[in-house]
Design a protein around this motif. Structure first.
Motif, PDB file in Angstrom:
ATOM      1  N   ARG A 129      43.925  17.838  68.572  1.00  0.00           N
ATOM      2  CA  ARG A 129      42.465  17.852  68.284  1.00  0.00           C
ATOM      3  C   ARG A 129      41.699  18.332  69.417  1.00  0.00           C
ATOM      4  NH1 ARG A 129      42.002  11.806  65.127  1.00  0.00           N
ATOM      5  NH2 ARG A 129      43.452  12.053  63.749  1.00  0.00           N
ATOM      6  N   TYR A 130      42.277  18.589  70.584  1.00  0.00           N
ATOM      7  CA  TYR A 130      41.689  19.071  71.714  1.00  0.00           C
ATOM      8  C   TYR A 130      42.248  20.371  71.988  1.00  0.00           C
ATOM      9  CZ  TYR A 130      40.550  14.282  72.337  1.00  0.00           C
ATOM     10  OH  TYR A 130      39.901  12.990  72.448  1.00  0.00           O
ATOM     11  N   SER A 131      43.376  20.882  71.480  1.00  0.00           N
ATOM     12  CA  SER A 131      44.040  22.063  71.818  1.00  0.00           C
ATOM     13  C   SER A 131      43.648  23.320  70.676  1.00  0.00           C
ATOM     14  CB  SER A 131      45.350  22.075  72.190  1.00  0.00           C
ATOM     15  OG  SER A 131      46.093  21.718  70.782  1.00  0.00           O
ATOM     16  N   GLY A 132      43.084  22.740  69.559  1.00  0.00           N
ATOM     17  CA  GLY A 132      42.914  23.582  68.505  1.00  0.00           C
ATOM     18  C   GLY A 132      44.103  23.802  67.643  1.00  0.00           C
ATOM     19  N   GLY A 133      45.038  22.961  67.713  1.00  0.00           N
ATOM     20  CA  GLY A 133      46.188  22.862  67.062  1.00  0.00           C
ATOM     21  C   GLY A 133      47.246  23.712  67.566  1.00  0.00           C
ATOM     22  N   HIS A 134      47.344  23.702  69.025  1.00  0.00           N
ATOM     23  CA  HIS A 134      48.144  24.557  69.469  1.00  0.00           C
ATOM     24  C   HIS A 134      49.945  23.588  69.580  1.00  0.00           C
ATOM     25  CE1 HIS A 134      50.411  25.996  73.585  1.00  0.00           C
ATOM     26  NE2 HIS A 134      50.819  26.703  72.560  1.00  0.00           N
ATOM     27  N   VAL A 135      50.541  24.010  69.036  1.00  0.00           N
ATOM     28  CA  VAL A 135      52.154  23.417  68.866  1.00  0.00           C
ATOM     29  C   VAL A 135      52.887  23.714  70.165  1.00  0.00           C
ATOM     30  CG1 VAL A 135      54.234  23.189  67.778  1.00  0.00           C
ATOM     31  CG2 VAL A 135      52.162  23.539  66.556  1.00  0.00           C
ATOM     32  N   LEU A 136      53.174  22.691  70.810  1.00  0.00           N
ATOM     33  CA  LEU A 136      53.911  23.030  72.272  1.00  0.00           C
ATOM     34  C   LEU A 136      55.566  23.060  71.884  1.00  0.00           C
ATOM     35  CD1 LEU A 136      51.880  20.279  74.335  1.00  0.00           C
ATOM     36  CD2 LEU A 136      51.941  22.851  74.937  1.00  0.00           C
ATOM     37  N   GLN A 214      51.479  19.488  79.883  1.00  0.00           N
ATOM     38  CA  GLN A 214      50.208  20.230  79.068  1.00  0.00           C
ATOM     39  C   GLN A 214      49.537  19.562  78.052  1.00  0.00           C
ATOM     40  OE1 GLN A 214      48.947  23.728  79.980  1.00  0.00           O
ATOM     41  NE2 GLN A 214      47.508  22.595  78.750  1.00  0.00           N
ATOM     42  N   MET A 215      50.462  18.905  77.493  1.00  0.00           N
ATOM     43  CA  MET A 215      49.976  18.105  76.115  1.00  0.00           C
ATOM     44  C   MET A 215      48.833  16.872  76.738  1.00  0.00           C
ATOM     45  SD  MET A 215      51.813  15.140  74.005  1.00  0.00           S
ATOM     46  CE  MET A 215      52.034  13.885  75.436  1.00  0.00           C
ATOM     47  N   TRP A 216      49.015  16.215  77.827  1.00  0.00           N
ATOM     48  CA  TRP A 216      48.169  15.504  78.623  1.00  0.00           C
ATOM     49  C   TRP A 216      47.023  16.078  78.948  1.00  0.00           C
ATOM     50  CZ3 TRP A 216      47.831  10.932  77.214  1.00  0.00           C
ATOM     51  CH2 TRP A 216      49.051  10.041  76.754  1.00  0.00           C
ATOM     52  N   GLU A 217      47.125  17.177  79.528  1.00  0.00           N
ATOM     53  CA  GLU A 217      45.857  17.941  79.901  1.00  0.00           C
ATOM     54  C   GLU A 217      45.142  18.325  78.848  1.00  0.00           C
ATOM     55  OE1 GLU A 217      44.555  18.672  82.872  1.00  0.00           O
ATOM     56  OE2 GLU A 217      46.175  17.883  84.026  1.00  0.00           O
ATOM     57  N   TYR A 218      45.606  18.613  77.788  1.00  0.00           N
ATOM     58  CA  TYR A 218      44.801  18.729  76.812  1.00  0.00           C
ATOM     59  C   TYR A 218      43.725  17.451  76.335  1.00  0.00           C
ATOM     60  CZ  TYR A 218      47.220  23.069  75.301  1.00  0.00           C
ATOM     61  OH  TYR A 218      47.748  24.345  75.043  1.00  0.00           O
ATOM     62  N   ARG A 220      42.767  15.084  78.513  1.00  0.00           N
ATOM     63  CA  ARG A 220      42.201  14.622  79.410  1.00  0.00           C
ATOM     64  C   ARG A 220      40.815  14.264  79.216  1.00  0.00           C
ATOM     65  NH1 ARG A 220      42.241  14.890  85.315  1.00  0.00           N
ATOM     66  NH2 ARG A 220      44.154  15.957  85.315  1.00  0.00           N
ATOM     67  N   PRO A 221      39.961  15.020  78.387  1.00  0.00           N
ATOM     68  CA  PRO A 221      38.697  14.486  77.996  1.00  0.00           C
ATOM     69  C   PRO A 221      38.677  13.145  77.580  1.00  0.00           C
ATOM     70  CG  PRO A 221      38.992  16.846  77.479  1.00  0.00           C
ATOM     71  CD  PRO A 221      40.268  16.319  77.871  1.00  0.00           C
ATOM     72  N   GLU A 222      39.757  12.781  76.829  1.00  0.00           N
ATOM     73  CA  GLU A 222      39.457  11.264  76.253  1.00  0.00           C
ATOM     74  C   GLU A 222      40.056  10.329  77.421  1.00  0.00           C
ATOM     75  OE1 GLU A 222      41.476   8.941  72.453  1.00  0.00           O
ATOM     76  OE2 GLU A 222      41.637  10.974  72.572  1.00  0.00           O
ATOM     77  N   LEU A 223      41.114  10.597  78.149  1.00  0.00           N
ATOM     78  CA  LEU A 223      41.318   9.624  79.268  1.00  0.00           C
ATOM     79  C   LEU A 223      40.162   9.490  80.067  1.00  0.00           C
ATOM     80  CD1 LEU A 223      45.048  10.993  79.855  1.00  0.00           C
ATOM     81  CD2 LEU A 223      44.384   8.909  78.252  1.00  0.00           C
TER      82      LEU A 223
END
Length: 316
Positions: A129-136, A214-218, A220-223
């Protein structure tokens, strides 16, 4: 009471972590149990000709007594949960698993569904929802091949697969992999610095940890909306965004949103099934799944937008 704890349990590991939910580890002191039984005059003679050994008969007898105690102790017909830290708690959730399963069967609840790879899957999907659907890539690989990954790492380290599972789940929620007695990961690694070092240098684990970061960096705005406030000994106040407590709370919110959908589904007039919640799992009557698990999955996806898989087990 203190007397019961001292005589019935032996402390195997005194480390605990209130944020990850890792408890102290105890084993049953069988000598203490026998002493207590003698004082209470509890026990039956093993039937002549029984194929069970004395210890097996004792275990079976203890199991039956525990199940009967649970039936008398807990009412789950009109279950009331205690809401704490975004989780729903009930005392019956803490019963030993084998006893709880028999207890639930006695109550007519035999169909258990566990969310598959709950923390990695929900957190990864939420990050889209924050990365534009980027699958890690490595997180996706772990979710799809988790059993093979755990088996391989268990073989390399000599740890049980269950420890590998706990370790990786804790990494998803902010645990640090290090040979520090205060780190939950160190305890899971049997407090062996060599195992910790091996995992730190393992190519797959390095890539997976990078993806988790990287997932948590995406997200971050929520945290940043719910930082953990820390005060040092000198009185200095810090707002810590990437704190494990903050990460666990976000996961618990996601888990709770799924359980809310499960409850609304089970209580829908077309389903109308009794159920019991166990954090990232639930147990229900047969009619709770009469439309199939796929129907429940579509209900959750329509309500919250997450694709959730379940592992279905029939309790006996």
């Amino acid at each position: 009471s203190r007397w019961l704890r001292q005589h019935l349990f032996t402390v195997d590991d005194s480390f605990y972590n209130m944020f990850s939910g890792q408890p102290k580890k105890y084993t049953l002191n069988r000598a203490g149990v026998r002493t207590l039984k003698e004082q209470l005059s509890v026990g039956m003679r093993r039937p002549h000709g029984s194929s069970l050994s004395s210890s097996e008969f004792e275990d079976e007898q203890d199991h039956g007594l525990a199940v009967q105690w649970a039936i008398r102790q807990y009412n789950i017909e009109n279950c009331e949960y205690r809401d704490k830290s975004h989780r729903l708690w009930h005392e019956a959730q803490n019963i030993r698993k084998s006893v709880r399963n028999s207890f639930l069967c006695e109550k007519g609840l035999q169909h258990q569904c566990d969310i598959v790879c709950a923390a990695p899957s929900l957190l990864h999907q939420h990050s889209w929802r924050y990365s534009g659907g980027h699958v890690l890539e490595h997180i996706d690989h772990y979710i799809q091949n988790r059993s093979a990954v755990r088996q391989d790492l268990a073989r390399q380290t000599g740890l049980p697969e269950s420890n590998i599972k706990v370790l990786i789940n804790s990494l998803f929620a902010g645990a640090v992999l290090g040979a520090n007695p205060n780190f939950s990961s160190y305890s899971v690694c049997d407090k062996d610095p060599a195992i910790v070092k091996h995992l730190q240098q393992n190519q797959y684990m390095t890539a997976l940890r990078a993806d988790i970061k990287q997932m948590w960096e995406y997200m971050r705005p929520e945290l940043e909306k719910t930082p953990v406030i820390q005060t040092s000994a000198s009185g200095r106040v810090r707002r810590v965004v990437m704190h494990p407590k903050n990460k666990w709370n976000l996961y618990f919110k996601l888990e709770r949103s799924i359980l809310n959908e499960i409850r609304s589904y089970m209580e829908h007039p077309e389903v109308d099934s009794r159920y019991f919640l166990i954090h990232d799992a639930f147990v229900c009557e047969r009619k709770g799944l009469r439309h199939g698990i796929r129907d429940l999955q579509l209900w959750i996806e329509a309500g919250e937008g997450y694709k959730v898989e379940f592992e279905h087990t029939i309790l006996t």
